[in-house]
Design an enzyme around this catalytic site. Structure first.
Site, PDB file in Angstrom:
ATOM      1  N   ASP A 224     117.147  33.614  17.184  1.00 12.92           N
ATOM      2  CA  ASP A 224     115.913  34.243  17.685  1.00 12.92           C
ATOM      3  C   ASP A 224     114.752  33.287  17.983  1.00 12.92           C
ATOM      4  O   ASP A 224     113.772  33.685  18.617  1.00 12.92           O
ATOM      5  CB  ASP A 224     115.417  35.292  16.686  1.00 12.92           C
ATOM      6  CG  ASP A 224     116.314  36.516  16.651  1.00 12.92           C
ATOM      7  OD1 ASP A 224     117.055  36.735  17.623  1.00 12.92           O
ATOM      8  OD2 ASP A 224     116.264  37.253  15.656  1.00 12.92           O
TER       9      ASP A 224
ATOM     10  N   ASP B 204     113.713  33.751   8.997  1.00 13.91           N
ATOM     11  CA  ASP B 204     112.504  34.073   8.252  1.00 13.91           C
ATOM     12  C   ASP B 204     112.785  34.879   6.969  1.00 13.91           C
ATOM     13  O   ASP B 204     112.269  34.554   5.892  1.00 13.91           O
ATOM     14  CB  ASP B 204     111.628  34.906   9.189  1.00 13.91           C
ATOM     15  CG  ASP B 204     110.172  34.703   8.911  1.00 13.91           C
ATOM     16  OD1 ASP B 204     109.711  33.549   8.998  1.00 13.91           O
ATOM     17  OD2 ASP B 204     109.513  35.697   8.562  1.00 13.91           O
TER      18      ASP B 204
ATOM     19  N   ASP C 299     112.408  32.397  16.183  1.00 11.50           N
ATOM     20  CA  ASP C 299     111.140  33.023  15.781  1.00 11.50           C
ATOM     21  C   ASP C 299     110.600  32.513  14.443  1.00 11.50           C
ATOM     22  O   ASP C 299     109.894  33.237  13.750  1.00 11.50           O
ATOM     23  CB  ASP C 299     111.300  34.554  15.745  1.00 11.50           C
ATOM     24  CG  ASP C 299     112.364  34.989  14.741  1.00 11.50           C
ATOM     25  OD1 ASP C 299     113.161  34.141  14.293  1.00 11.50           O
ATOM     26  OD2 ASP C 299     112.400  36.185  14.412  1.00 11.50           O
TER      27      ASP C 299
ATOM     28  N   THR D 205     118.759  30.528  13.245  1.00  9.25           N
ATOM     29  CA  THR D 205     118.697  31.873  13.834  1.00  9.25           C
ATOM     30  C   THR D 205     118.684  31.743  15.341  1.00  9.25           C
ATOM     31  O   THR D 205     118.035  30.841  15.881  1.00  9.25           O
ATOM     32  CB  THR D 205     117.452  32.655  13.370  1.00  9.25           C
ATOM     33  OG1 THR D 205     117.316  33.821  14.207  1.00  9.25           O
ATOM     34  CG2 THR D 205     116.163  31.863  13.455  1.00  9.25           C
TER      35      THR D 205
ATOM     36  N   ARG E   7     123.322  40.366   4.366  1.00  9.14           N
ATOM     37  CA  ARG E   7     121.933  40.691   4.039  1.00  9.14           C
ATOM     38  C   ARG E   7     122.011  41.431   2.700  1.00  9.14           C
ATOM     39  O   ARG E   7     122.832  42.323   2.541  1.00  9.14           O
ATOM     40  CB  ARG E   7     121.303  41.564   5.116  1.00  9.14           C
ATOM     41  CG  ARG E   7     121.334  40.910   6.517  1.00  9.14           C
ATOM     42  CD  ARG E   7     120.585  41.737   7.535  1.00  9.14           C
ATOM     43  NE  ARG E   7     120.962  41.425   8.904  1.00  9.14           N
ATOM     44  CZ  ARG E   7     120.406  40.475   9.654  1.00  9.14           C
ATOM     45  NH1 ARG E   7     119.448  39.738   9.178  1.00  9.14           N
ATOM     46  NH2 ARG E   7     120.804  40.282  10.906  1.00  9.14           N
TER      47      ARG E   7
ATOM     48  N   GLY F  59     121.499  36.991   9.958  1.00  6.79           N
ATOM     49  CA  GLY F  59     122.398  36.953  11.121  1.00  6.79           C
ATOM     50  C   GLY F  59     122.978  35.554  11.282  1.00  6.79           C
ATOM     51  O   GLY F  59     122.264  34.565  11.143  1.00  6.79           O
TER      52      GLY F  59
ATOM     53  N   ARG G  53     115.360  41.608  17.944  1.00  8.13           N
ATOM     54  CA  ARG G  53     114.785  42.885  17.520  1.00  8.13           C
ATOM     55  C   ARG G  53     113.264  42.784  17.474  1.00  8.13           C
ATOM     56  O   ARG G  53     112.566  43.677  17.908  1.00  8.13           O
ATOM     57  CB  ARG G  53     115.342  43.262  16.147  1.00  8.13           C
ATOM     58  CG  ARG G  53     115.292  44.737  15.864  1.00  8.13           C
ATOM     59  CD  ARG G  53     116.049  45.058  14.606  1.00  8.13           C
ATOM     60  NE  ARG G  53     117.491  45.054  14.787  1.00  8.13           N
ATOM     61  CZ  ARG G  53     118.359  44.892  13.796  1.00  8.13           C
ATOM     62  NH1 ARG G  53     117.953  44.697  12.574  1.00  8.13           N
ATOM     63  NH2 ARG G  53     119.655  44.918  14.044  1.00  8.13           N
TER      64      ARG G  53
END
Ligand code: F6P
Length: 326
Positions: free
Chosen positions: A133, A108, A135, A131, A77, A16, A177
């Site tokens: 996110d 990741d 994460d 990212t 992707r 992303g 997500r």
């Protein structure tokens, strides 16, 4: 490669997109050129690599990009790159083009691709965390997070105005997500009554319904739920909550707007330092590292160790998010 001078590197963005990726590409390009290293920008992530889609970047090619959202290299992707043949082919394309190491800007999943490129084809890589996110376990900051949460928060404030005027319950779905960092930050920053995280949500809607019922009894006239994409179902959840509480309930899914837009100062700054740092690692002969930010400073981690690390949203944040609403 350690000790030998590197002449040519590649850079790609994968997964992303995230605001600030362009600032990172710019920093990689300009820092490399300052070190006398040539840079190839590989388009459309690992898939573009497999297709040989690349061009040499000059310092001027990255002019006027630091303030742009998205990624000038495009992203994708790739299923093909997940295969052993795909990775061998990717390494061969890089070698055929005289590219000696690859800088991967992504999350990741992108690092896992980079790790496999190293493990199966012995190809040198460096990762930069990009990212929205937040994460990635080895780093306290990921490029794009600050822009995304501020974009989401501004949207939430707007929905909140109308929700309050109409005395409604609003469910606002934010991205994430698998990770609830965007939901948690925006939820606390918006004073949300409920924050639903993919990591911890127990799918017990009755608890939310009871909370709304209780809080209305003490005079609260509107109610804000921040729901993470990983839980989803915001529209059907709204219907069920309205039916059970009698309170008009609307769902708003913020979606991809959170990934776009001009990066904040923080994202541009972190991206610039991390991009330059990645090139300095290669210049010093260090490979298979992930750039990160930890304990107040920029640092780097072995890619294998970085991918084994775990991180989770602190329970204390969850506790505070509940403490501060009435
Ligand atoms: O990783 C960033 C992210 O925006 C996540 O928050 C989200 O779950 C995912 O990407 C969406 O990916 P796609 O662009 O494939 O829909």
């Amino acid at each position: 490669m350690a000790g030998s001078k590197i002449n040519t590197i590649g850079v790609l963005t994968s997964g992303g997109d995230a605001p600030g990726m362009n600032a990172a590409i710019r920093a990689v390009t300009r820092k490399a050129i300052n070190h006398g290293i040539r840079v190839f920008g590989i388009e459309k992530g690992y898939q573009g690599l497999l297709n040989g889609e690349m061009r040499e970047l000059s310092a001027a090619d990255v002019s006027d990009t630091i303030q742009q959202g998205g990624t000038i290299l495009k992203t994708a992707r790739s299923e093909e790159f997940k295969t052993e043949e795909g990775r061998q082919k990717g390494a061969q394309v890089l070698r055929d083009n005289g590219i000696e190491a690859l800088v991967v800007i992504g999350g990741d999943g992108s690092y896992r691709g980079a790790l496999e490129l190293y493990k199966s084809a012995g190809y040198p890589v460096i990762g930069i965390p990009g990212t929205i996110d937040l994460d990635i376990a080895c780093t306290e900051y990921t490029i794009g997070f600050d822009t995304a949460i501020n974009t989401a928060m501004e949207a939430i404030d707007k929905v909140r105005d109308t929700s309050s005027s109409h005395e409604r319950c609003s469910i606002i779905e934010v991205m994430g997500r698998k990770a609830g960092y965007i939901a948690m930050w925006c939820g606390i920053a918006s004073g949300a009554e409920e924050i639903l995280l993919p990591e911890t949500y127990d799918f017990d809607e009755q608890k939310i319904i009871n909370h709304i019922t209780d809080i209305r009894k003490i005079g609260k006239t509107h109610f804000l739920i921040i729901n993470a994409e990983g839980i989803g179902h915001s529209t059907s959840m709204a219907r069920r909550i309205e039916a059970a509480t009698g309170m008009e309930t609307r769902a708003t899914i913020l979606g991809y707007m959170q990934r776009g837009g001009s990066p904040t100062c923080k994202d541009r700054f972190y991206a610039s330092i991390m991009g330059a740092y990645a090139v300095d690692l290669l210049y010093e002969g260090k490979i298979n590292r992930i750039v990160g930010y930890s304990k107040g400073d920029f640092t780097d981690f072995d890619i294998v160790e970085a991918l084994e690390m775990q991180k989770s949203i602190p329970d204390y944040y969850v506790e505070i998010s509940k403490d501060l609403v009435r």
